[in-house]
Design a protein around this motif. Sequence first.
Motif, mmCIF file in Angstrom:
data_model
loop_
_atom_site.group_PDB
_atom_site.id
_atom_site.type_symbol
_atom_site.label_atom_id
_atom_site.label_comp_id
_atom_site.label_asym_id
_atom_site.label_seq_id
_atom_site.Cartn_x
_atom_site.Cartn_y
_atom_site.Cartn_z
ATOM 1 N N ARG A 83 59.788 47.749 37.151
ATOM 2 C CA ARG A 83 60.212 48.316 35.875
ATOM 3 C C ARG A 83 61.162 49.452 36.189
ATOM 4 O O ARG A 83 60.855 50.327 36.995
ATOM 5 C CB ARG A 83 59.025 48.850 35.065
ATOM 6 N N GLY A 254 59.272 49.776 26.778
ATOM 7 C CA GLY A 254 59.020 48.505 27.424
ATOM 8 C C GLY A 254 57.600 48.021 27.247
ATOM 9 O O GLY A 254 56.720 48.738 26.770
ATOM 10 N N ASP A 485 60.787 47.077 21.408
ATOM 11 C CA ASP A 485 61.093 46.529 22.730
ATOM 12 C C ASP A 485 60.367 45.199 22.858
ATOM 13 O O ASP A 485 59.792 44.704 21.878
ATOM 14 C CB ASP A 485 60.715 47.514 23.850
#
Length: 524
Positions: A83, A254, A485
């Motif tokens: 990530r 995210g 997201d």
Amino acid sequence: MSDQEHTYDYVIVGGGTAGSVIANRLTEDPDTTVCLIEGGPDDRDLEHVLRLRDWLSVLDGELDYGYRTTEQPNGNSHILHSRARVLGGCSSHNTLISFRPFAEDLDEWVAAGAEGWDNATVQSYADRIKCNIVPIAEKDRNTMVRDWVSSASEAAGVPVVEDFNALTSHGGGFADGTGFLSIAYDPYTGYRSSASVAYLHPVMDVRENLTVLLETWVDKVLFDGDQATGVSATTKDGERITVQARREVVLAAGAVDSPRLLMLSGVGRAEDLESVGITPHHDLAGVGENLQDHPESIIMWETNERVPENTVMDSDAALFVRRDESDPRPDLMFHIYQIPFDDNTKRLGYDSPEDGYAVCMTPNIPRSRSRGRLYLTSDDPRVQPALDFRYFTDPDGYDEQTIVDGLKIAREVAATEPFKSWIKREVAPGPKVRSDEELSEYGRRAAHTVYHPAGTCRMGAAADDGAVVDPRLRVRGLKGLRVADASVFPTLPTPNPMVMVLALGERAADLIRQDRSAEKEESR
């Protein structure tokens, strides 16, 4: 440690793919102030980030949060879930492969209660995307990959597609096909056209109503009753700050960090929060549930001659296959990698070919049926959450069979000219691994991720107790708080989801502005 306070109309947590879009669109109104908070550094002077060819060098380094999966009963327990910790988020991290979503995928969203996310609406937002999405340039199409496309078409019985997105922009999608990909880049320079490049670089230091706080880690959403009022965060210097939002807090961190932040803020399943010492603020059972991914496995060969060096990002083409005639969408996808994608094969004891003499295919599952969950193991924001994807645990064995079928089809492609002439030998799993049982065992142990976690704050109808946000992306039962997201996806789109995330960011900005206008009308 000082505690400074800053106040803006909107606070956006996460300067990634969706957050960059929302920050740009909201600050088109000079009377609207926005603070965008990103945990990583600026990307504008990071050459290895901006140059797309260098994408692998960014993974598992200082710009990667490096999350890992928990022990997996049926799959690989050693997967690194990269990530991005940099402006632009995963669009500064990934290969920028860009597919418009399929109509049937969005039909499923609407059926799951995501009203307003139908194909016509979403495609209209995809039309607005600022990133330069184009088919890979002719100069970047090397001879080996051209031969692979020809062999994939012949072996799998599918057409060669010149532009996959041309098939989805106004129709529904495609059933199968092979060809070079479309990506978000500048074909003349090889630089990224990421969300940060397209949406933030032109307006940073230009729009006075946009503040970007870099290397600042948000660890809590603040509330006054059921109203989100801002966030608390720590700067890279260890300074504690409070950032207040007059109107809304938007989480765009995210599919890992948005649900993580909600739970750290007391929003989630109450009993789970209490078990790690967090006082529940709002009991919302769906936070962290419905974790999805596009799992993939790998088959690797050694080549007879050196792999050509002209390439955009070492994974320039794809193959889509439809096995289920009852569904118009492909259910098996392959990338070709012009490098030894060997993290997991090495762990299983396989040697890699000499540098420059390896090629791989990675069969992946476009619509995996396995579902996992994300949860906290501590109330300490510095402790990473647990990611239990539950790979290959679907009760009917669909995911497992998809990988087995994929490895078989990959071998058929490698046995077909003209690609066959490039192949010297199969390295992993090797020609002795033949039966379905052997292929399944290898395929699951060598499995990896395409880095597409999603679904952990899924949207749904008001009557859906498992939904975290409503179709306007507002967190259920709270005010002034949205999530925008990939965590809100009810189901993961069939192909790579970056365009869907960008379109979601575009639509989120419109929804925010619409709701603000409605509030103004009501107050008159």
